[in-house]
Write an enzyme that holds these catalytic residues in place. Sequence first.
Site, PDB file in Angstrom:
ATOM      1  N   LYS A 182       0.842  -1.208   0.000  1.00  0.00           N
ATOM      2  CA  LYS A 182       0.000   0.000   0.000  1.00  0.00           C
ATOM      3  C   LYS A 182       0.873   1.253   0.000  1.00  0.00           C
ATOM      4  O   LYS A 182       0.567   2.252  -0.672  1.00  0.00           O
ATOM      5  CB  LYS A 182      -0.940  -0.001   1.217  1.00  0.00           C
ATOM      6  CG  LYS A 182      -1.768   1.284   1.382  1.00  0.00           C
ATOM      7  CD  LYS A 182      -2.620   1.552   0.157  1.00  0.00           C
ATOM      8  CE  LYS A 182      -3.652   2.649   0.250  1.00  0.00           C
ATOM      9  NZ  LYS A 182      -3.369   3.894   0.861  1.00  0.00           N
ATOM     10  N   HIS A 185       2.024   1.733  -3.433  1.00  0.00           N
ATOM     11  CA  HIS A 185       0.866   2.240  -4.181  1.00  0.00           C
ATOM     12  C   HIS A 185       0.786   3.767  -4.028  1.00  0.00           C
ATOM     13  O   HIS A 185       0.625   4.500  -4.989  1.00  0.00           O
ATOM     14  CB  HIS A 185      -0.421   1.587  -3.670  1.00  0.00           C
ATOM     15  CG  HIS A 185      -1.687   2.292  -4.092  1.00  0.00           C
ATOM     16  ND1 HIS A 185      -2.115   3.469  -3.496  1.00  0.00           N
ATOM     17  CD2 HIS A 185      -2.583   2.020  -5.054  1.00  0.00           C
ATOM     18  CE1 HIS A 185      -3.215   3.884  -4.079  1.00  0.00           C
ATOM     19  NE2 HIS A 185      -3.539   3.017  -5.026  1.00  0.00           N
ATOM     20  N   ASN A 186       0.912   4.228  -2.785  1.00  0.00           N
ATOM     21  CA  ASN A 186       0.816   5.670  -2.545  1.00  0.00           C
ATOM     22  C   ASN A 186       1.980   6.420  -3.173  1.00  0.00           C
ATOM     23  O   ASN A 186       1.806   7.528  -3.679  1.00  0.00           O
ATOM     24  CB  ASN A 186       0.730   5.954  -1.047  1.00  0.00           C
ATOM     25  CG  ASN A 186      -0.665   5.724  -0.509  1.00  0.00           C
ATOM     26  OD1 ASN A 186      -1.401   4.888  -1.021  1.00  0.00           O
ATOM     27  ND2 ASN A 186      -1.042   6.446   0.515  1.00  0.00           N
TER      28      ASN A 186
HETATM   29  C1  6PG Z   1      -5.783   5.827  -1.182  1.00  0.00           C
HETATM   30  C2  6PG Z   1      -4.996   7.040  -0.772  1.00  0.00           C
HETATM   31  C3  6PG Z   1      -5.200   7.349   0.654  1.00  0.00           C
HETATM   32  C4  6PG Z   1      -4.442   8.470   1.280  1.00  0.00           C
HETATM   33  C5  6PG Z   1      -3.978   9.635   0.593  1.00  0.00           C
HETATM   34  C6  6PG Z   1      -2.728  10.150   1.237  1.00  0.00           C
HETATM   35  O1  6PG Z   1      -5.139   4.921  -1.675  1.00  0.00           O
HETATM   36  O2  6PG Z   1      -6.997   5.806  -1.000  1.00  0.00           O
HETATM   37  O3  6PG Z   1      -3.645   6.804  -0.996  1.00  0.00           O
HETATM   38  O4  6PG Z   1      -4.848   6.194   1.372  1.00  0.00           O
HETATM   39  O5  6PG Z   1      -5.271   9.068   2.222  1.00  0.00           O
HETATM   40  O6  6PG Z   1      -4.169   9.749  -0.713  1.00  0.00           O
HETATM   41  O7  6PG Z   1      -2.218  11.135   0.489  1.00  0.00           O
HETATM   42  P1  6PG Z   1      -1.538  12.435   0.991  1.00  0.00           P
HETATM   43  O8  6PG Z   1      -0.226  12.006   1.555  1.00  0.00           O
HETATM   44  O9  6PG Z   1      -1.453  13.157  -0.294  1.00  0.00           O
HETATM   45  O10 6PG Z   1      -2.413  13.090   1.984  1.00  0.00           O
END
Ligand code: 6PG
Length: 479
Positions: A182, A185-186
């Site tokens: 995950k 993924h991010n």
């Molecule tokens: C997802 C997203 C989510 C996350 C943000 C974090 O897969 O649904 O990755 O898990 O909250 O997108 O992103 P920021 O670091 O930009 O706040």
Amino acid sequence: AQANIGVVGMAVMGSNLARNLASREGNTVAIFNRSFEKTQTVLDEHPEAEFIPASSYEEFAASLSKPRTAIIMVQAGRGTDAVIDALTSVFEPGDIIVDGGNALFTDTIRREKAVRETGINFVGTGISGGEEGALLGPSIMPGGSAEAYETLGPILSSIAAVVDGVPCVTHVGTDGAGHFVKMIHNGIEYADMQLIAEAYDLIRRGTGYSPAQIADVFTEWNKGELESYLIEITAEVLKQVDASTGTPLVDLILDQAGSKGTGVWTVQNALDLGIPVSGIAEAVFARSLSSKPAQRAAASALPGPAEPWGVDNNEAFIEDVRRALYASKIVAYSQGFDAIVAGAEQYGWDIKKGDIATIWRGGCIIRAQFLNRITEAYAEDPGLVALITAPYFTAAVTGAQESWRQVVAHAAKAGIPAPAFSSSLSYYDGLRADRLPAALVQGQRDFFGAHTYKRVDKEGTFHTLWSGDRSEIQAVDSH
Ligand code: 6PG
């Protein structure tokens, strides 16, 4: 009635996940929140869902059938540990505690080990798709034991997004594997977003198109190989007009990007693993740079190019940007999968790369058509050393590379920052180079630190007596 699944944490992600679970055949869902007020609100607002509310952990545990299975959906961090402690005190061996937050995978490894000692299973799972995904069908990346997955798998499959009849969930690997994947993924999400933002900026400043016109460009792109959720929502954001001023909203949003940490973690861990995730790193740095208003103000008088650098043919330029975006995106994914391979090796996870691409096709933020190509590439060659060298991707970058160079050159000449585009191109050129100036770096290291070097023409490890007669001696390898 008893519940087959419980959810702890009734903030929006938790309540949406609980509603999703409750809406699927065969699930009865117990819900719990530290303050009952929030639970009551969920009950009041969603009478259609047949929840079993609990007002204490004891009651929560009693309402669950065995093996008890509960998903924790609270803000990642210390709160998670507190909930885990509370659950372990009311659960029994064989029960399953699932952490669905964005936990750092090393925390998950630690928690899994501690919880396992009580005989309870602990599963750290990535859940992607934001609030809407949680409600309608996310992409789910669970780690943990195979035993836990036997119970949990069918429950997660019932709520995951489905693409071509395949639910977007797979058992990623033991302990922290799910949260690791995950995290990557991010990281890819960050790179993808930054690349799209650079494409927008280049087009806007190159052609003078309005945000609404560029929205149409993205809508068009979304019909081709770039088809993805992020391209789709980009068009939506660019189309949005502020009701009170009539100005495109994008022009009113403060240009300082925030982050919650997962992109930073990806880069930190890739550094430790020795994997160049330059596209992701540039995306993280671009957010950091944007969020330094004092430095930006102080530097705003620094000169740009002496001559304005224009675009001759708008349509041709936009097509070049499209191709550059696609090629850079391939680099970001290739780097992300390199990090997955390295993490799997380092932490002893048996991660099936093709399966990861498959579960990212739907539900998650980076969902895209293009992920099918990744699954196919790993199916054809499970030992693929770099995604970018798979025939499909090689053909794609071959077709795009001239445009890519044009766009990066344009950005440099026009004074438009394009860190992710240019670093991706440099990575590509570095990877394909016959010889790299790393040879010189080795020479420098040997000069000042006797760090030794290897030679292309004979075996062994060598050192030149730089401060002596500059003859070369055999040396002990010091890396
Ligand atoms: C997802 C997203 C989510 C996350 C943000 C974090 O897969 O649904 O990755 O898990 O909250 O997108 O992103 P920021 O670091 O930009 O706040």
